[in-house]
Design a protein around this motif. Structure first.
Motif, PDB file in Angstrom:
ATOM      1  N   ILE A 169       7.931   9.866  -6.305  1.00 17.42           N
ATOM      2  CA  ILE A 169       6.960   9.342  -5.328  1.00 17.42           C
ATOM      3  C   ILE A 169       7.379   7.978  -4.694  1.00 17.42           C
ATOM      4  CG2 ILE A 169       4.670   8.822  -4.881  1.00 17.42           C
ATOM      5  CD1 ILE A 169       4.062  10.053  -7.662  1.00 17.42           C
ATOM      6  N   LEU A 170       7.546   7.898  -3.436  1.00 18.14           N
ATOM      7  CA  LEU A 170       7.864   6.716  -2.726  1.00 18.14           C
ATOM      8  C   LEU A 170       6.729   5.886  -2.257  1.00 18.14           C
ATOM      9  CD1 LEU A 170      10.946   6.022  -2.035  1.00 18.14           C
ATOM     10  CD2 LEU A 170      10.617   8.329  -2.835  1.00 18.14           C
ATOM     11  N   VAL A 171       6.665   4.716  -2.611  1.00 21.28           N
ATOM     12  CA  VAL A 171       5.456   3.959  -2.227  1.00 21.28           C
ATOM     13  C   VAL A 171       5.930   2.729  -1.407  1.00 21.28           C
ATOM     14  CG1 VAL A 171       3.541   2.775  -3.073  1.00 21.28           C
ATOM     15  CG2 VAL A 171       4.655   4.534  -4.422  1.00 21.28           C
ATOM     16  N   ALA A 172       5.005   2.628  -0.293  1.00 21.52           N
ATOM     17  CA  ALA A 172       5.311   1.387   0.807  1.00 21.52           C
ATOM     18  C   ALA A 172       4.475   0.366   0.257  1.00 21.52           C
ATOM     19  CB  ALA A 172       5.077   1.841   2.145  1.00 21.52           C
ATOM     20  N   ASN A 173       4.894  -0.732  -0.512  1.00 16.31           N
ATOM     21  CA  ASN A 173       4.209  -1.908  -0.915  1.00 16.31           C
ATOM     22  C   ASN A 173       3.993  -2.843   0.226  1.00 16.31           C
ATOM     23  OD1 ASN A 173       3.599  -0.630  -3.561  1.00 16.31           O
ATOM     24  ND2 ASN A 173       5.909  -1.014  -3.698  1.00 16.31           N
ATOM     25  N   GLU A 174       2.952  -3.261   1.030  1.00 17.05           N
ATOM     26  CA  GLU A 174       3.055  -3.802   2.111  1.00 17.05           C
ATOM     27  C   GLU A 174       3.023  -5.441   1.882  1.00 17.05           C
ATOM     28  OE1 GLU A 174       0.693  -3.917   6.533  1.00 17.05           O
ATOM     29  OE2 GLU A 174      -0.123  -2.903   4.790  1.00 17.05           O
ATOM     30  N   GLY A 175       2.239  -5.849   0.921  1.00 19.21           N
ATOM     31  CA  GLY A 175       2.617  -7.370   0.199  1.00 19.21           C
ATOM     32  C   GLY A 175       2.054  -8.048   1.406  1.00 19.21           C
TER      33      GLY A 175
END
Length: 631
Positions: A169-175
């Motif tokens: 699972i690829l996750v974009a952590n916007e921060g």
């Protein structure tokens, strides 16, 4: 509203691919009454799910995912911090079966931002109740909705997706930073190993090597936007004069000089940027009066805070991964860095960044790239203007065509707006340098019925003197196709505005929470948000959702170098008094049709419960999940 016919006609002529579709010589008509290119697929709405107690414009239907084995649709309901589970066995009558609540497993769970399904597993991206703290990915069974496992990821996981084989699972952590920019978490990409869903493991991809002084700092393209205000100076207001020009007296103005930019935050209004004209002791005189939207008088001294634009987020802090597309072979992921106007290419096996791709700008001064720049001219005025659009894509999709991999982007645009930093300003309100195009005399950048009304960015001040040196605009108002080398090979140019102007007339460039035509021309226009792609009957199609105007654009991209417009479908009721009957709660959020398409999902005929492929759309403003058949 009036059409400036000569200008609009010129825009249509310059967009040669639209001649048939827009003027109808050989075109057919879709079931919705919109123009349709002969011999192509068409979308027909067959079902819709909505509940009457959804609050208007509160994101009750955002991201959608589908499990073919159970014929269930999983819909992110950010309003309730949950995922609604819909039964789609009858696409004409989707019904709610259950709800997934992240707080059952995690007491600190905040909003749910994304959902994805693969191989009978449902993955959910959950932010921390304090959004600057690390979030989690939770995994459930699609069949019985039982919780399987969870793992900690980065701050503000905004989007996630499975690899094609379902193992990762690829996750974009916007921060994103907090409001006063005292905390700015690093943006990251998480790679979650889901082969054992009861015990998922995670690797984090960092951008710290691209920081100043980092081992890869020289690889960062020069035109990637890095401009966060972490470490800013906060100035306490002791007095102010609500005059023209206005002034504020602060506790310590020693760091402030003429030409500096401030953001003034108010408890009673919007934070807005102001330029400093002069400083005398601790009194700062501005170049203008207070904008009414700041509501300084109502807030009073105790309700005002001044933030100086003197901070500097690192590259890793400033990168805010937004959306992920995984290549069809599962080897790499392309991650949009929307505010930075860039894309990061990630090697999945190595859990590392391969490269950063700067997307550059779009010349709105050439034929085919025209746009409408003002909401004050009471006209459709799609014409050339001397500005450059920053593509700034939100969603991205990978697709293979004739053995080659391509990436499609929905070029929405997005400005940063926090209590401690606002970058957006109108040309008419901004100090402009004595450079082209500002000094050419051909265009009046103070005219609110023209380019003066268009919103631009303070980051266009390239030499730090407080004056804008470039004419930049937010978003591309288009979708683009990039090849696997990161080169942009096609862009829809001005077509979205030309098509909607022809088909919607006075309702062109409408906002998504009110019916007032032309109201978004000054700010990103139709605002393409969602994008999907699919192979159907030997053709490859792109489906693009327009967040503001609403509706779905359909393009044949079988030749990715020359996309062809097929159909525009919009079920919105533009005559409905949204502001009077929905916004006040007297009518349900969905009463005016679908508003604010946030995500689009294709379901093949093999996976769909019937015998036709489907398109499922989540509409965040109306809180509706809409089912289309592809015929």
């Amino acid at each position: 509203m009036q059409f400036r016919k000569s200008v609009l006609a010129a825009a249509i002529i310059s967009t040669t691919a639209l001649l048939t579709a827009c003027e109808g010589d050989d075109g057919a008509t879709g079931a919705d009454g919109q123009d349709l290119t002969a011999g192509q697929v068409s979308l027909v709405q067959v079902g819709r799910f909505a509940v009457d107690d959804n609050e208007f414009d509160e994101s009750a239907a955002e991201i959608v995912a589908y499990d073919p084995a159970s014929a269930r649709v999983f819909v992110v309901n950010a309003q309730q911090s949950s995922v609604d589970v819909l039964d789609l066995q009858d696409p004409a009558n989707p019904t709610k079966q259950a709800t997934l609540d992240a707080t059952v497993q995690w007491a600190d769970a905040g909003a749910i931002n994304s959902v994805s399904v693969s191989g009978g597993l449902v993955a959910v991206a959950v932010e921390h109740d304090t959004k600057t703290s690390n979030g989690r990915v939770q995994i459930y069974n699609a069949a019985d909705l039982q919780f399987r496992g969870e793992v900690e990821v980065g701050a503000l996981p905004d989007m996630l997706t499975f690899t094609p084989d379902g193992t990762k699972i690829l996750v974009a952590n916007e921060g994103e930073p907090n409001g006063d920019y005292s905390i700015d978490p690093e943006g990251t990409v998480s790679i979650v190993d889901a082969t054992d869903p009861d015990n998922p493991a995670v690797e984090s991809v960092s951008f710290a090597d691209f920081n100043v002084g980092g081992s890869r700092a020289d690889e960062l393209p020069e035109d990637v936007r890095v401009f966060g205000n972490f470490g800013r100076s906060e100035l306490a207001v002791t007095a102010f004069t609500d005059t023209d020009p206005a002034s504020v007296t602060v506790d310590d103005a020693s760091a402030v000089v003429a030409g500096s930019w401030l953001t003034i935050a108010s408890t009673e209004g919007d934070p807005l940027p102001y330029r400093v004209a002069s400083v005398a002791g601790n009194t700062i005189t501005l170049t203008t009066d207070f904008d009414g939207d700041t509501e300084v008088a109502a807030a009073g001294v105790a309700g005002l805070t001044v933030y100086l634009h003197d901070g500097q987020s690192s590259v890793a802090q400033d990168f805010e991964p937004e959306y992920v597309a995984v290549s069809p072979d599962g080897s790499e992921a392309w991650v949009t860095l929307q505010e930075n106007n860039a894309v990061a290419v990630v090697d999945i096996a190595q859990a590392s960044v391969k490269s950063i791709v700067a997307l550059g700008t779009k010349n709105h001064g050439i034929p085919g790239n025209e746009l409408d720049v003002s909401d004050k001219d009471d006209a459709v005025n799609i014409t050339s203007w001397p500005v450059k659009g920053m593509y700034m894509p939100d969603s991205i999709k990978a697709i293979e065509i004739n053995g080659e991999v391509y990436y499609l982007t929905a070029n929405e645009g997005d400005a940063r707006e926090y209590d401690a930093f606002v970058e957006e300003i109108r040309f008419e309100d901004a100090p402009l340098a004595d450079v082209a195009p500002f000094n050419l005399g051909q265009w009046d950048f103070t005219d609110e019925t023209g380019v003066g009304r268009l919103t631009t960015t303070l980051t266009a001040d390239t030499d730090g003197d407080g004056e804008l040196d470039q004419a930049l605009a937010f978003g591309g108002r288009s979708f683009s196709i990039l090849n696997s080398a990161g080169q942009m090979i096609a862009d829809s140019g001005s077509q979205f505005e030309v098509i909607t102007a022809n088909l919607l007339g006075d309702d062109f460039n409408n906002d998504n929470d009110e019916n007032s035509g032309d109201s978004r021309s000054d700010a990103k226009g139709p605002e393409p948000e969602a994008i999907e792609a699919a192979r159907i009957n030997g053709h490859t199609y792109a489906f693009i959702g327009l967040e503001r105007t609403g509706g779905i654009m359909v393009y044949d991209i079988s030749n990715p170098y020359s996309p062809e417009y097929v159909q525009y479908l919009n079920n919105r009721d533009f005559d409905y008094a949204i502001e009077d009957d929905i916004d006040d709660g007297s009518e349900p959020a969905h009463a005016a049709g679908d508003l604010g398409p946030e995500s689009i999902l294709y379901v093949s005929a093999a996976d769909a419960p019937g015998d036709r492929p489907l398109l499922i759309v989540g509409n965040e403003v109306s809180g509706t999940t809409t089912i289309y058949e592809i015929r």
